[in-house]
Structures are given as C-alpha cells and as structure tokens.
Design an enzyme around this catalytic site. Structure first.
Site, PDB file in Angstrom:
ATOM      1  N   HIS A 169      -1.308 -29.404 -11.554  1.00  0.00           N
ATOM      2  CA  HIS A 169      -0.431 -29.593 -10.506  1.00  0.00           C
ATOM      3  C   HIS A 169      -0.309 -28.902  -9.500  1.00  0.00           C
ATOM      4  CE1 HIS A 169       0.675 -29.772 -15.637  1.00  0.00           C
ATOM      5  NE2 HIS A 169      -0.466 -28.983 -15.676  1.00  0.00           N
ATOM      6  N   ASP A 381       3.855 -29.230  -1.865  1.00  0.00           N
ATOM      7  CA  ASP A 381       4.431 -29.040  -3.825  1.00  0.00           C
ATOM      8  C   ASP A 381       3.688 -30.239  -4.062  1.00  0.00           C
ATOM      9  OD1 ASP A 381       5.247 -27.928  -5.473  1.00  0.00           O
ATOM     10  OD2 ASP A 381       7.541 -27.819  -4.397  1.00  0.00           O
TER      11      ASP A 381
HETATM   12  P1  ADQ Z   1       6.153 -24.878  -9.746  1.00  0.00           P
HETATM   13  O1  ADQ Z   1       5.704 -24.089  -8.609  1.00  0.00           O
HETATM   14  O2  ADQ Z   1       6.866 -23.799 -10.662  1.00  0.00           O
HETATM   15  O3  ADQ Z   1       4.687 -25.547 -10.522  1.00  0.00           O
HETATM   16  P2  ADQ Z   1       8.304 -26.920  -9.954  1.00  0.00           P
HETATM   17  O4  ADQ Z   1       8.004 -27.929  -9.824  1.00  0.00           O
HETATM   18  O5  ADQ Z   1       9.567 -26.623  -8.726  1.00  0.00           O
HETATM   19  O6  ADQ Z   1       7.773 -25.511  -9.148  1.00  0.00           O
HETATM   20  O7  ADQ Z   1       9.073 -26.094 -10.932  1.00  0.00           O
HETATM   21  C1  ADQ Z   1       9.720 -25.415 -10.860  1.00  0.00           C
HETATM   22  C2  ADQ Z   1      10.874 -25.019 -12.876  1.00  0.00           C
HETATM   23  O8  ADQ Z   1      11.361 -23.650 -12.630  1.00  0.00           O
HETATM   24  C3  ADQ Z   1      11.105 -25.895 -12.690  1.00  0.00           C
HETATM   25  O9  ADQ Z   1      12.244 -26.591 -14.285  1.00  0.00           O
HETATM   26  C4  ADQ Z   1      13.086 -25.174 -12.171  1.00  0.00           C
HETATM   27  O10 ADQ Z   1      13.832 -25.566 -13.249  1.00  0.00           O
HETATM   28  C5  ADQ Z   1      12.934 -23.406 -12.857  1.00  0.00           C
HETATM   29  N1  ADQ Z   1      13.393 -22.805 -11.914  1.00  0.00           N
HETATM   30  C6  ADQ Z   1      13.833 -22.743 -11.000  1.00  0.00           C
HETATM   31  N2  ADQ Z   1      13.802 -21.678 -10.506  1.00  0.00           N
HETATM   32  C7  ADQ Z   1      14.736 -21.410 -11.339  1.00  0.00           C
HETATM   33  C8  ADQ Z   1      15.581 -20.216 -11.772  1.00  0.00           C
HETATM   34  N3  ADQ Z   1      16.550 -19.647 -10.432  1.00  0.00           N
HETATM   35  N4  ADQ Z   1      15.807 -19.869 -13.109  1.00  0.00           N
HETATM   36  C9  ADQ Z   1      15.707 -21.138 -14.155  1.00  0.00           C
HETATM   37  N5  ADQ Z   1      14.565 -21.613 -13.926  1.00  0.00           N
HETATM   38  C10 ADQ Z   1      14.009 -22.082 -12.607  1.00  0.00           C
HETATM   39  C11 ADQ Z   1       3.561 -25.742 -10.284  1.00  0.00           C
HETATM   40  C12 ADQ Z   1       3.772 -27.187  -8.892  1.00  0.00           C
HETATM   41  C13 ADQ Z   1       4.729 -27.889  -8.730  1.00  0.00           C
HETATM   42  C14 ADQ Z   1       5.007 -29.227  -9.270  1.00  0.00           C
HETATM   43  C15 ADQ Z   1       4.548 -28.610 -11.280  1.00  0.00           C
HETATM   44  C16 ADQ Z   1       4.846 -29.174 -12.968  1.00  0.00           C
HETATM   45  O11 ADQ Z   1       3.688 -26.278  -7.564  1.00  0.00           O
HETATM   46  O12 ADQ Z   1       4.424 -28.833  -7.813  1.00  0.00           O
HETATM   47  O13 ADQ Z   1       5.962 -29.668  -9.670  1.00  0.00           O
HETATM   48  O14 ADQ Z   1       3.634 -27.287 -11.319  1.00  0.00           O
HETATM   49  O15 ADQ Z   1       3.609 -29.772 -12.370  1.00  0.00           O
END
Ligand code: ADQ
Length: 535
Positions: A169, A381
């Site tokens: 991921h 990312d």
């Molecule tokens: P993450 O690094 O966790 O995932 P991301 O893809 O941005 O990052 O997902 C974050 C999730 O958390 C989103 O669904 C968002 O809605 C939720 N979120 C963020 N802040 C929040 C808040 N304050 N309250 C509630 N929800 C919140 C890892 C990798 C990424 C990749 C994903 C999936 O680092 O690059 O996109 O896996 O493969």
C-alpha cells in the site's frame, strides 16, 4: 470473486476492528487508516476470512467480540495476538521506525535496531501460522502491506500450497534507498515467494525491478503485457501495478444526503463563506503537514488581498503516538498553527482551523462537501485516498483538487488536478491562489473529469484486477528458471484460469493508460464547452 474456487483469506497487520480495553471493560472500535478503509469498503459483500491483529495480547478471550464484529460482515475474523514486546518492536519498531520512513525516502528517520529484525521475523511467522491453520489448497491468500513481507516464505515452509498474493500500500523506494536496509535480500527473496505482487504505481514497480536487478541478479524479468513476470529459484511471480480506489458510489450517495448538505452549509457559514481550503490526514511526517502550513503562510504573506477571504481547515487523526518522531511532529504542527494564527488573525477571521481527532464519516463528508479546495500535499504517499474521497463527495463539481506529484494519486489524477511539488512552498501558494481564482467552468470541467476517473478506478475494480492477475501466476517449483523466454512460454502453457478468457479481461482492466485521461487542449475545450452548454 467467482474466479477463485475457494475463499479469499485477507491477511493484514490490523483487523478492521480494534478492541480497546478501558477501566470498565472493553469496547469495539473501527480501525482507522487507508488500508482498513479501502479493504472494508471493497470486501463488504465478499465471503472469506480476514486475519489480523485486533489490538489484543495472548490469553485474552476476544472471541465474542470477533463473532459480534463478523455478524454485520460477510467474512469471518481471526486474530493474531501480539505481546507488548512484539507490538513495540515489530509494529512500532521494524514496521514504523524502519520500513515506513525508508520506503517513503526518509532514511535519516530510520532506527536500524537489530532486535527489531528478530521480532519482525518472529511476528511474520506468527501471522503465517494462523494463516496456515486457516487456509485450504483452493483458497487465495492475499497479504497486505509492509508489516508482513516475510509471510510468504514462512507459509511455503509450512507447506501451504494455496496461491498467494501481496499488495504494497505504500511506495517502493529506488535501489539507492532500498539497499540501505541491512535485511534487503531476505525481504526480496520472500516477496518472490508470492505468486503475484502488486504496487500502487508504475514508479513503485519499476523501483522494485531495479532493486531485483541490482540485488538479486539471478532473478529473470520478462517485460510482458500487462504485467511483468519475474523468475527466481524455480518459480515465477507476476508483478503488476494496481492503483487502489475508493467506494465511489457510497461516498457520492452519502454526500448527497440532506443532512450532510445541511451540515456542509453550516460549516461554510461558521468557518468561511469565502474560500475554504481543506487538509485531512493521519498525523504523519510523510503527509507534509508542516510544509503545507508554511505554504499557506507564504500565500497570506505574498497575497495580502487573500487575507480574510481564505481559511484553511486542517484535520488530523492522531497516529502512532508512541513513536518519538510522531510526538515531535504534533508539537511542530501545533506551533506552526499558532504562529500563523498569531501573525494574521483579525476580528471575525482565524486563518487556520486545526482539528486533532478522528472525525465520524458524516463529519468528514460534510467537510469534503463544504470545501472549495482540497489540499493534498504529502511528501511521498502510496496513493492517498483523501484525494479520491474529496472528489467523490464533490457532487456540486465546484471544488478544486491540489495534489502532490509524489502521491500515487498525483499521476493518476493529473489531468484534472493542479499538481504541485510539496517542497516548493511558492508553487503551492501560487496553486492556492490560482485555485481560488479559477472560473466556475474550469472548476466544473476539471472536477467532472476527476470524478469520472475516481469512479472508473474504484475499489471494486482494484480488487477485481488484482485477483484477475492471479491466473497468470503459477508455481514452478523444482528447478531453476532457465532462459527467461522459455519460462514465459511455460507460464503461457500453464492453465491460466478457472474462468475462460480471464487473462484477456485482466489485460483490459489494467490501469488505463494515463494518456486516456490526459486532458489535451481539444478535449479540455470540448469538455468546457459541454459544461458551459449545460449551464
Ligand atoms: P494511509 O497512510 O492511512 O494509508 P490515506 O490513503 O490518506 O492514508 O487514507 C487515510 C484514510 O483515513 C482516509 O480514508 C481518510 O478518510 C481517513 N482519515 C484521515 N483523517 C481522518 C480523520 N481526522 N477522521 C476520520 N478519518 C480520517 C495507506 C497508504 C496510502 C494508501 C492507503 C490505501 O499510506 O498511500 O492510499 O494505505 O492503500
């Protein structure tokens, strides 16, 4: 998932639920983060098993919680219990103090503690043991992410014959960065025990292949279409690019609900009825939050006319707070927020609204709908789902997405988004200025295009295309891979699928060529014409 005869066994570090102990007992919570969000959405109606850590240790009876959690789901849950030492040295240590910073190109943040490696191996064997107890020959084992890169070799040693896949991921680094890892070869070798390996983007896949070429020269790489075929130690692995998506329909449908529209309108009234900029992230140094705040400060310094007319809402969800780097980050972010607010606040206007907590899905949707600009500027990312969620919730097509060129979402969404280098504060400030002054037609045209891409490349397609790559893979144990041409020919002869024509379907479903979405001048004018015509 009818192309798999048996079940799909998902294996990830965390289960989609977390059991949190407190003085009065324990409660069930949802796991946060991108992996859990995406898999939960994609797997909602699929049968199978999900194996992972529920936040609990050995000897705790959590079965009733797992049964309760499985009640509302189509799959069952099996937990891997971790001791406190394992949580500290495997999860916080090896995974998040070594692999996470290294794979995000930040080697100076790594703590190459040798003991972490010992515990990482032990915990990977633990996950493999629970998986081996669960799996049957016609199941497919799908392992997720950097916490579990050694499970394939442990599963093969345990005699597991089922086909197995791995999806990373997060980004995969270039050889110059990856080779700093003291345990690079066993990790590469174990990865090649999977039948299929998936990456978020082409850059990650080509970095992986460059690492193989430099560090495991005995591996053969066949550049096929749509995936690569890597031969090593008598077996072959399909290596592909599968950009992850979101459940577009669910986000769109929920964002349309009247209570979300009312909440969004309320937010605009209270926060800013002018330009509302939104950042939503886990509190992580890879997400570029201090850099984003500095860019916003530069905007207010360079363009004084923007003051009072633009407001940044920065939402952060607390993350990995036990790791020192993360504690320092929180302090840095809070200091910057207070400095910016100290420098610019005027009666009736606070430039940065800072929210440090987990938002409910409804709150998140309301912020996405309320925002005029989605500001997604990670330093690096894998994908970044926030960029996609923002587009899905923009049902009025009036928001502008600014996204980092170093997120997987950057290349995928470049035709409709404004692409920036997050380290270039002047460029980000200028992008904010441009987005704030963009015409209604231009905004609509771009957002319509973005929403179409996010809709087409949703999480269901991600799962489908990954699973459809499996039939191209197969184990060829017992003998070295000779000439790579020969190995490819053998792979082609092997029964390809339990469903006719799957390889063709898989080919058709590979990530669409970027050019399909590249917004050429003509296409752009056509779309603008159409958008204007519909007004
Ligand atoms: P993450 O690094 O966790 O995932 P991301 O893809 O941005 O990052 O997902 C974050 C999730 O958390 C989103 O669904 C968002 O809605 C939720 N979120 C963020 N802040 C929040 C808040 N304050 N309250 C509630 N929800 C919140 C890892 C990798 C990424 C990749 C994903 C999936 O680092 O690059 O996109 O896996 O493969």
């Amino acid at each position: 998932m009818n192309e798999i005869k048996g079940r799909v066994i998902n294996v990830s570090n965390r289960l989609p639920i977390l059991i949190r102990r407190h003085a009065g007992g324990a409660r069930l919570e949802r796991s946060s983060g991108g992996l859990a969000t995406a898999l939960e959405a994609g797997w909602r109606d699929q049968p199978g098993v999900w194996i992972g850590w529920a936040g609990t240790g050995p000897g705790e009876n959590i079965e009733p919680f797992l049964v309760r959690a499985a009640h509302r789901r189509s799959y069952t849950l099996r937990s891997v219990a971790l001791t406190e030492e394992e949580t500290a040295k495997f999860y916080s240590g090896f995974a998040n103090e070594i692999i996470w910073p290294l794979f995000h190109d930040m080697p100076s943040r790594c703590n190459f503690e040798p003991e972490y490696w010992e515990i990482y191996q032990r915990v990977n064997r633990k996950f493999a043991k629970v998986t081996a107890e669960t799996v049957q020959d016609d199941d497919f084992v799908w392992v997720h992410d950097y916490h579990l890169m050694l499970t394939a070799s442990a599963l093969r040693q345990a005699g597991v014959r089922a086909r197995m896949g791995f999806f990373l991921h997060i980004p995969f680094p270039s050889p110059d960065v990856f080779e700093k890892l003291p345990w690079k070869k066993p990790i590469l070798k174990s990865l090649l025990e999977f039948d299929v390996i998936g990456f978020q983007g082409d850059r990650d896949r080509s970095n992986f292949v460059s690492c193989l070429e430099r560090l495991l020269p005995e591996a053969t790489v066949e550049h096929g279409t749509p995936h690569l075929l890597v031969g090593q130690a008598g077996r072959q692995t399909v290596v592909g690019t599968f950009p992850i998506g979101i459940d577009f329909e669910a986000f769109e449908r929920d964002a349309e609900r009247p209570e979300i529209a009312a909440h969004a309108a309320e937010l605009r009234r209270r926060v800013s009825d002018d330009v509302l900029v939104l950042g939503v992230d886990r509190l992580d140094y890879t997400k570029g939050i201090p850099e984003r705040l500095k860019s916003f400060r530069l905007l207010l310094r360079r363009f004084p006319e923007m003051r009072r007319h633009i407001t940044l809402v920065q939402v952060v969800v607390p993350s990995r707070e036990e790791i020192p780097n993360y504690k320092h980050l929180r302090r840095d972010v809070e200091l910057l927020v207070s400095q910016i607010n100290g420098e610019f606040t005027e009666p009736g206007w606070v430039p940065v609204h800072y929210i440090h907590r987990n938002l409910s899905r409804n709150e998140l949707l309301a912020y996405y709908r309320a925002a005029d600009i989605g500001l997604v500027t990670p330093l690096k990312d894998g994908m970044n789902l926030v960029a996609k969620e923002f587009c899905a919730a923009q049902i009025d097509e009036r928001g502008v997405l600014i996204v980092s060129e170093f997120a997987g979402a950057g290349p995928e969404l470049r035709s409709g988004a404004i692409i920036v280098n997050p380290n270039d504060f002047a460029e980000v400030a200028q992008a904010l200025y441009d987005a704030a002054h963009m015409s209604v037609d231009d905004k609509r045209c771009r957002m319509r295009l973005l929403r179409q891409i996010v809709k087409d490349h949703n999480v269901h397609r991600w799962i489908r295309s990954f699973l459809q790559a499996i039939p191209c893979a197969g184990r060829t144990r017992g003998g070295p891979v000779g000439d790579s041409q020969e190995s490819v020919a053998k792979a082609k002869e092997r029964p390809q699928s339990t469903m006719p024509g799957l390889a063709l379907v898989a080919a058709a479903l590979t990530p669409a060529s970027r050019s399909r979405y590249a917004m050429g001048k003509d296409a752009k004018l056509r779309m603008m014409g159409r958008a204007a015509g519909e007004d």
